[in-house]
Design an enzyme around this catalytic site. Structure first.
Site, PDB file in Angstrom:
ATOM      1  N   ASP A 150       0.867  -1.133   0.055  1.00  0.00           N
ATOM      2  CA  ASP A 150      -0.001  -0.089   0.154  1.00  0.00           C
ATOM      3  C   ASP A 150       0.923   1.233   0.015  1.00  0.00           C
ATOM      4  O   ASP A 150       1.080   1.868   1.138  1.00  0.00           O
ATOM      5  CB  ASP A 150      -1.117  -0.083   1.202  1.00  0.00           C
ATOM      6  CG  ASP A 150      -1.846   1.275   1.243  1.00  0.00           C
ATOM      7  OD1 ASP A 150      -2.147   1.817   0.050  1.00  0.00           O
ATOM      8  OD2 ASP A 150      -2.338   1.687   2.026  1.00  0.00           O
ATOM      9  N   ILE A 151       1.548   1.536  -1.288  1.00  0.00           N
ATOM     10  CA  ILE A 151       2.655   2.495  -1.057  1.00  0.00           C
ATOM     11  C   ILE A 151       2.031   3.859  -1.741  1.00  0.00           C
ATOM     12  O   ILE A 151       1.362   3.917  -2.905  1.00  0.00           O
ATOM     13  CB  ILE A 151       3.726   2.038  -2.237  1.00  0.00           C
ATOM     14  CG1 ILE A 151       4.262   0.690  -1.735  1.00  0.00           C
ATOM     15  CG2 ILE A 151       4.842   3.222  -2.171  1.00  0.00           C
ATOM     16  CD1 ILE A 151       4.768   0.562  -0.410  1.00  0.00           C
ATOM     17  N   GLU A 152       1.711   4.888  -0.752  1.00  0.00           N
ATOM     18  CA  GLU A 152       1.141   6.034  -0.906  1.00  0.00           C
ATOM     19  C   GLU A 152       2.082   7.059  -0.967  1.00  0.00           C
ATOM     20  O   GLU A 152       1.551   8.414  -1.196  1.00  0.00           O
ATOM     21  CB  GLU A 152       0.032   6.141  -0.054  1.00  0.00           C
ATOM     22  CG  GLU A 152      -0.856   4.973  -0.124  1.00  0.00           C
ATOM     23  CD  GLU A 152      -2.238   5.178   0.540  1.00  0.00           C
ATOM     24  OE1 GLU A 152      -2.588   6.267   0.695  1.00  0.00           O
ATOM     25  OE2 GLU A 152      -3.057   4.135   0.479  1.00  0.00           O
ATOM     26  N   LEU A 153       3.329   7.141  -0.528  1.00  0.00           N
ATOM     27  CA  LEU A 153       4.011   8.292  -0.555  1.00  0.00           C
ATOM     28  C   LEU A 153       5.732   7.946  -0.614  1.00  0.00           C
ATOM     29  O   LEU A 153       5.781   6.674  -0.602  1.00  0.00           O
ATOM     30  CB  LEU A 153       4.007   8.809   1.125  1.00  0.00           C
ATOM     31  CG  LEU A 153       3.999   8.029   2.131  1.00  0.00           C
ATOM     32  CD1 LEU A 153       5.287   7.656   2.703  1.00  0.00           C
ATOM     33  CD2 LEU A 153       3.258   8.421   3.249  1.00  0.00           C
TER      34      LEU A 153
END
Ligand code: NAG
Length: 297
Positions: A150-153
């Protein structure tokens, strides 16, 4: 032999009907770990509602950082307080639910600085959460089914390297599942190259907090167009990722009756349909959303 006049039209309409009704069954994936008031992992799986649980999140890792898992009010991993989660993991697995460690999230400090760093993080995940060995396994000795991205930044780089490195551990016997939670605008800025490796088993696309590709009151077009883009582009089982209540996200909540009458019947015709992902267990407890949709997923 002449056919009766009605038989040919009947045959045609029956086959059209069969085609229209081809529909695949799916499961519900849930995120657990970011609210201490959502019940334990054991209680979560004992509901019998979920086929997949993502433990959220390992939100500090890579580029030399000491990795850290944050399970909010559930337990404090800094004082080695989360090892009993192993009992919950084994209980879920015994009930047929796959359990993944979700890495990343919307709050944290994480990135990969090179392909070498990606391999180092993969080794850490293998030894501490999967089939490897370590004296300090944060969730105890249970072996998780896989890793959820869940790579968001942070940086957009080297997530494909991490996927390849983790997938390589499947050769040691037990399969390491790879899953991901990209945002619905295609292709995802962080996860695009990783998803293009074709190594991901389940991809739960976030159709929320993303106005260009989510449901808006009365309008399913943007969501369905985006769904078609995902299912025609990515070689994985695709899930419709949704907020479990209107409080669970800034936008994109779909009332259960709209989902079951206007969206599920359409997306279930896709052979890549895998089910519905919900954020999160806490909000699902508040709303009862999964109970309202389960028989139609
Ligand atoms: C995030 O990690 C980097 C190391 O890569 C460190 O220099 C920085 O201080 C960290 N930031 C926060 C807010 O912890």
């Amino acid at each position: 032999m002449a056919r009766t006049p009605q038989s040919i039209p009947l045959l045609i309409s029956l086959s059209v009907l069969a085609f229209l009704q081809t529909s695949y069954a799916g499961g519900i994936a849930i995120y657990w770990g970011q609210n201490g008031n959502e019940g334990t992992l054991t209680q979560t799986c004992n509901t019998g509602k979920y086929s997949y649980v993502n433990i959220a999140f390992l939100n500090k890792f890579g580029n030399g950082r000491t990795p850290a898992i944050n399970l909010a009010g559930h337990c404090n991993s800094a004082s080695n307080g989360c090892t009993s989660v192993s009992n919950g993991i084994r209980n879920c697995q015994n009930r047929g639910t796959k359990v993944m460690l979700s890495i990343g999230g919307g709050v944290g400090n994480y990135s990969l600085s090179s392909s070498y760093d990606a391999q180092k993080v993969a080794n850490y995940l293998w030894n501490n959460f999967l089939g490897g060995k370590s004296s300090s396994r944060p969730l105890g000795d249970a072996v998780l089914d896989g890793v959820d991205f869940d790579i968001e930044l942070g940086s957009t780089q080297y997530w494909d390297n991490l996927a390849r490195a983790l997938s390589g551990f499947s050769k040691r016997g037990r399969k390491v599942y790879l899953t991901a939670a990209p945002q619905c605008p295609f292709q995802d800025r962080f996860l695009g190259p990783a998803l293009n490796t074709g190594l991901f088993d389940y991809v739960w696309v976030q159709f929320y907090n993303n106005p260009p590709c989510q449901y808006t009151t009365g309008n399913t077009n943007k969501l369905l167009n985006s769904w078609n883009r995902w299912t025609s582009s990515i070689n994985s089982r695709i899930f419709l990722g949704l907020p479990a209540s209107s409080a669970a996200a800034g936008s994109g909540f779909i009332p259960a009756n709209v989902l079951t009458s206007r969206i599920l019947p359409v997306i279930k015709r896709s052979a890549k349909y895998g089910g519905v992902m919900l954020w999160s267990k806490y909000y699902d407890d508040q709303s009862g959303y999964s109970s309202s949709i389960k028989s139609r997923v």
